[in-house]
Design a protein around this motif. Sequence first.
Motif, mmCIF file in Angstrom:
data_model
loop_
_atom_site.group_PDB
_atom_site.id
_atom_site.type_symbol
_atom_site.label_atom_id
_atom_site.label_comp_id
_atom_site.label_asym_id
_atom_site.label_seq_id
_atom_site.Cartn_x
_atom_site.Cartn_y
_atom_site.Cartn_z
ATOM 1 N N SER A 1 -29.607 -14.110 -20.702
ATOM 2 C CA SER A 1 -30.250 -14.169 -20.578
ATOM 3 C C SER A 1 -29.464 -11.912 -20.803
ATOM 4 N N LEU A 2 -28.182 -11.947 -20.261
ATOM 5 C CA LEU A 2 -27.524 -11.406 -21.032
ATOM 6 C C LEU A 2 -27.055 -11.335 -21.795
ATOM 7 N N SER A 3 -26.275 -12.623 -22.224
ATOM 8 C CA SER A 3 -25.937 -12.226 -23.573
ATOM 9 C C SER A 3 -27.024 -12.112 -24.935
ATOM 10 N N VAL A 4 -27.888 -12.363 -24.573
ATOM 11 C CA VAL A 4 -29.988 -12.206 -25.139
ATOM 12 C C VAL A 4 -29.017 -10.332 -25.501
ATOM 13 N N GLU A 5 -29.556 -10.535 -24.765
ATOM 14 C CA GLU A 5 -29.525 -8.043 -24.369
ATOM 15 C C GLU A 5 -28.273 -7.416 -24.894
ATOM 16 N N GLU A 6 -26.900 -8.515 -25.120
ATOM 17 C CA GLU A 6 -26.210 -7.530 -25.697
ATOM 18 C C GLU A 6 -26.247 -8.504 -26.957
ATOM 19 N N GLN A 7 -26.312 -9.187 -27.696
ATOM 20 C CA GLN A 7 -26.179 -8.664 -28.843
ATOM 21 C C GLN A 7 -27.743 -7.924 -29.328
ATOM 22 N N PHE A 8 -28.309 -8.277 -28.679
ATOM 23 C CA PHE A 8 -29.868 -7.077 -29.286
ATOM 24 C C PHE A 8 -29.084 -5.317 -29.127
ATOM 25 N N TYR A 9 -27.990 -4.928 -28.251
ATOM 26 C CA TYR A 9 -27.513 -3.994 -28.245
ATOM 27 C C TYR A 9 -26.413 -3.475 -29.299
ATOM 28 N N VAL A 10 -25.539 -4.612 -30.138
ATOM 29 C CA VAL A 10 -25.258 -3.944 -31.540
ATOM 30 C C VAL A 10 -25.867 -4.098 -32.165
ATOM 31 N N PHE A 11 -27.379 -5.006 -32.436
ATOM 32 C CA PHE A 11 -27.897 -4.827 -33.622
ATOM 33 C C PHE A 11 -28.478 -3.679 -33.929
ATOM 34 N N TRP A 12 -29.287 -3.201 -32.791
ATOM 35 C CA TRP A 12 -30.208 -2.357 -32.296
ATOM 36 C C TRP A 12 -30.340 -1.137 -32.943
ATOM 37 N N PRO A 13 -28.994 -0.145 -32.303
ATOM 38 C CA PRO A 13 -28.481 1.075 -32.767
ATOM 39 C C PRO A 13 -28.070 0.660 -34.324
ATOM 40 N N LEU A 14 -28.352 0.605 -34.865
ATOM 41 C CA LEU A 14 -27.590 -0.056 -36.486
ATOM 42 C C LEU A 14 -28.984 0.159 -37.093
ATOM 43 N N LEU A 15 -30.152 -0.665 -36.563
ATOM 44 C CA LEU A 15 -31.135 -0.673 -37.278
ATOM 45 C C LEU A 15 -31.637 0.621 -37.034
ATOM 46 N N LEU A 16 -31.843 1.204 -35.889
ATOM 47 C CA LEU A 16 -31.942 2.447 -35.591
ATOM 48 C C LEU A 16 -31.722 3.695 -35.968
ATOM 49 N N LEU A 17 -30.814 3.515 -36.118
ATOM 50 C CA LEU A 17 -29.686 4.418 -37.192
ATOM 51 C C LEU A 17 -30.145 4.714 -38.802
ATOM 52 N N VAL A 18 -30.353 3.769 -39.539
ATOM 53 C CA VAL A 18 -30.663 2.897 -40.545
ATOM 54 C C VAL A 18 -32.350 4.055 -40.549
ATOM 55 N N GLY A 19 -33.035 3.804 -39.714
ATOM 56 C CA GLY A 19 -34.010 4.233 -40.023
ATOM 57 C C GLY A 19 -34.010 5.589 -39.439
ATOM 58 N N ALA A 20 -32.824 6.508 -38.950
ATOM 59 C CA ALA A 20 -33.002 7.643 -38.884
ATOM 60 C C ALA A 20 -33.214 8.052 -39.645
ATOM 61 N N LEU A 21 -31.809 7.974 -40.430
ATOM 62 C CA LEU A 21 -31.115 8.196 -41.516
ATOM 63 C C LEU A 21 -31.884 7.977 -43.074
ATOM 64 N N ILE A 22 -33.268 7.496 -42.989
ATOM 65 C CA ILE A 22 -34.003 7.117 -43.779
ATOM 66 C C ILE A 22 -34.969 8.141 -43.232
ATOM 67 N N THR A 23 -35.449 8.914 -42.080
ATOM 68 C CA THR A 23 -35.986 9.333 -41.523
ATOM 69 C C THR A 23 -35.448 10.808 -42.129
ATOM 70 N N LYS A 24 -34.113 11.126 -42.628
ATOM 71 C CA LYS A 24 -33.400 12.537 -42.556
ATOM 72 C C LYS A 24 -33.743 12.518 -43.722
ATOM 73 N N ARG A 25 -33.292 11.242 -44.858
ATOM 74 C CA ARG A 25 -32.972 11.534 -46.169
ATOM 75 C C ARG A 25 -34.322 12.110 -46.870
ATOM 76 N N PHE A 26 -35.528 11.412 -46.035
ATOM 77 C CA PHE A 26 -36.928 12.227 -46.613
ATOM 78 C C PHE A 26 -37.753 13.602 -46.026
ATOM 79 N N GLY A 27 -36.820 13.780 -44.195
ATOM 80 C CA GLY A 27 -37.274 15.363 -44.128
ATOM 81 C C GLY A 27 -38.806 14.195 -43.443
#
Length: 677
Positions: free
Chosen positions: A137-163
């Motif tokens: 279960s820790l492995s699942v969470e650690e893998q989640f911690y790798v890609f989830w921030p990057l995914l949310l960063l993409v969302g934040a950048l798109i939001t910022k780009r289109f205001g």
Amino acid sequence: MRADIQGLRAIAVTSVVIFHFWPSLLPGGFTGVDVFFVVSGFLITGKILRDVTKYGAGAFAARFWAARIRRIMPAATVVLVFVLIASWFLVPVSQWFDLGRHVLASAVSLENWMLAAQAVDYGAEGATPTAVQHYWSLSVEEQFYVFWPLLLLVGALITKRFGGRGRLGGRGITGLIMGLVLVSSLVYSLYITVANPGPAYFVTPARIWQLAAGGLVALVAVRGLRVAPWVGLVLIGVGMVVITVDTPYPGYAALLPTVGTCLVLLGGPTGRFSFDRLAGPRPIQHLGDISYSVYLWHWPLLIFAPLALGRALSTGELLLLLVVMLGFSELSYRLVEQPFRRGSLLRTTARAWAVGAVAVAVVVGASVAFSNAGATRVAAATEEFEQETKTPGSCFGASALDHDCANPFAPVSQAAALAGHNDLPIASRKPRCSDDLGPFSTIICEYGDPNGQKTLLLWGNSHAAAWSDAFDAVGKDLDMKVIVAARAGCPASMEPPPPNELRETTAEELAGCKQRNAWVVSTLVPQADLVVMADLRAGYADGSRPLDGYVDAISRVRAAGKPLIWLSDVPLTDGVVSRRDGPECLQQHGQCSNPVSRALLAQVVTAEMERRVPDLKTIDIASRFCDETQCYFAVGGVSVYFDGLHLSGTYSRTLGPWLAREITACLKDSTACVQAS
């Protein structure tokens, strides 16, 4: 600090511990892990969204992962090191190689994928649980911690780009991305739980939706729904009671703890009778504080305690172990978790990354060394045992039962015990010729006398493959060519195999088995002069599974004009589901046994087949393993099994002369092997 979150952590870890210590008290207690997943998704998503705003897109990722190192790695590393040290003294040497691999996988957050691979490996059925398998279960969470921030960063950048303009507005794009991930993962979870249930429990794509659900709750940031927490707690509680290890999981069943936890998180301090107040007392809050350490420590201590005592734990001893575990967890929280999380050593991002890298390198190096030490010892023991087999003598293996030997069931040497796991039957050695699970195939093995004028067909599941050495000797003794048509998990029955006690059978495996047996009857049976059926049939002993498929198979063989012999089951090492690894038990005790009443459960299956099939020729093999009261794990200085179920190659080979005599007598005089109904 939210009291309701600490309360959820306390509930989650308590349910998991109860399930592992006393499974019957809370059959669905393992769903506490699902509660942890949702809470983690909620907290991590909230932290990411705050940090992106606070530090900016360029700086938050490194800081985020450094924070994860501070929070997770110190205690996890200490427990992994403890496991390696304790295992050196307590765990049978034959387990060291695999255990080292699991520790390594846990250190690099891949344990869930290793367990998923084992779940579809028929040869891994009944394998002894490792002291680190809860790291999945820790492995699942650690893998989640790798890609989830990057995914949310993409969302934040798109939001910022289109205001944040348009219907979605603000965080709407981020929410849409999270929702798409949730739906995709949930659909995959529902699919794989049905299509391939073995690994479904462990694989990350089937679990991401639970963490994403918590993330969506954090994004919505709604609190104060007065009834929601209580409805959520009911859903969590119902799941822990009605869900069992036999429930297809995660799938639809995982909606109970997941939705329930989301509802609790949507609650809040809504008055006198809020969940916050219920979870507020200091003992509950403190259990939430130390829940991570409790989760890390409870499982290895539960694994090691019986090994240290050499027996299963009593109720009183389990209660004492629970107290000891809480003590370990408290020390771990105070001396490891908190100092590393709040102290100066890992305060900067650079230090956290550097120390984390060193910690992983140390554990990886230690686990590789541990695996190599085990492999070296087993290899040396195997070589020593193989030297013994070159001059076996009349009291070696099964032949000890036919000669005037002091005690055929005497304890074996450590060399023989350690060599047991490598003592595979010839059909299971590389290149493997016994058919494996999966789609239909026509893989067979040919042994015995290649120039024999007659052909013997050995037909059955992996137990038939385990008899390959014995039938190779039979063929050479009786001048017969031997065809071994063995397929793991596929009995010699015209009906699909019954559900397996230790792993789920997929639809593909069921179809492949049915096609395989139809092919054996239509193609191999006509070539044979004698057909022998060998299987594991103890699962039919309770009468809940029909034997019609076996009856049909025998009828088809007889319709082809071929004589048939029913070979009785190899004795069980414990029960149908609970199994003891033969070589490991011998390493610890020299000799082990199972009462006849448990070991020979399949005798009632043979008796029922004799009743239903007129003049069924059977060979009862019990005398080759048992005395009047016990069936033994070693005979004549040889391990009977190479795992918890299957004949070892050496013992199978030593059964050859006896089996040749039994088959000869059976063919000469049909009444010699027709048992009384």
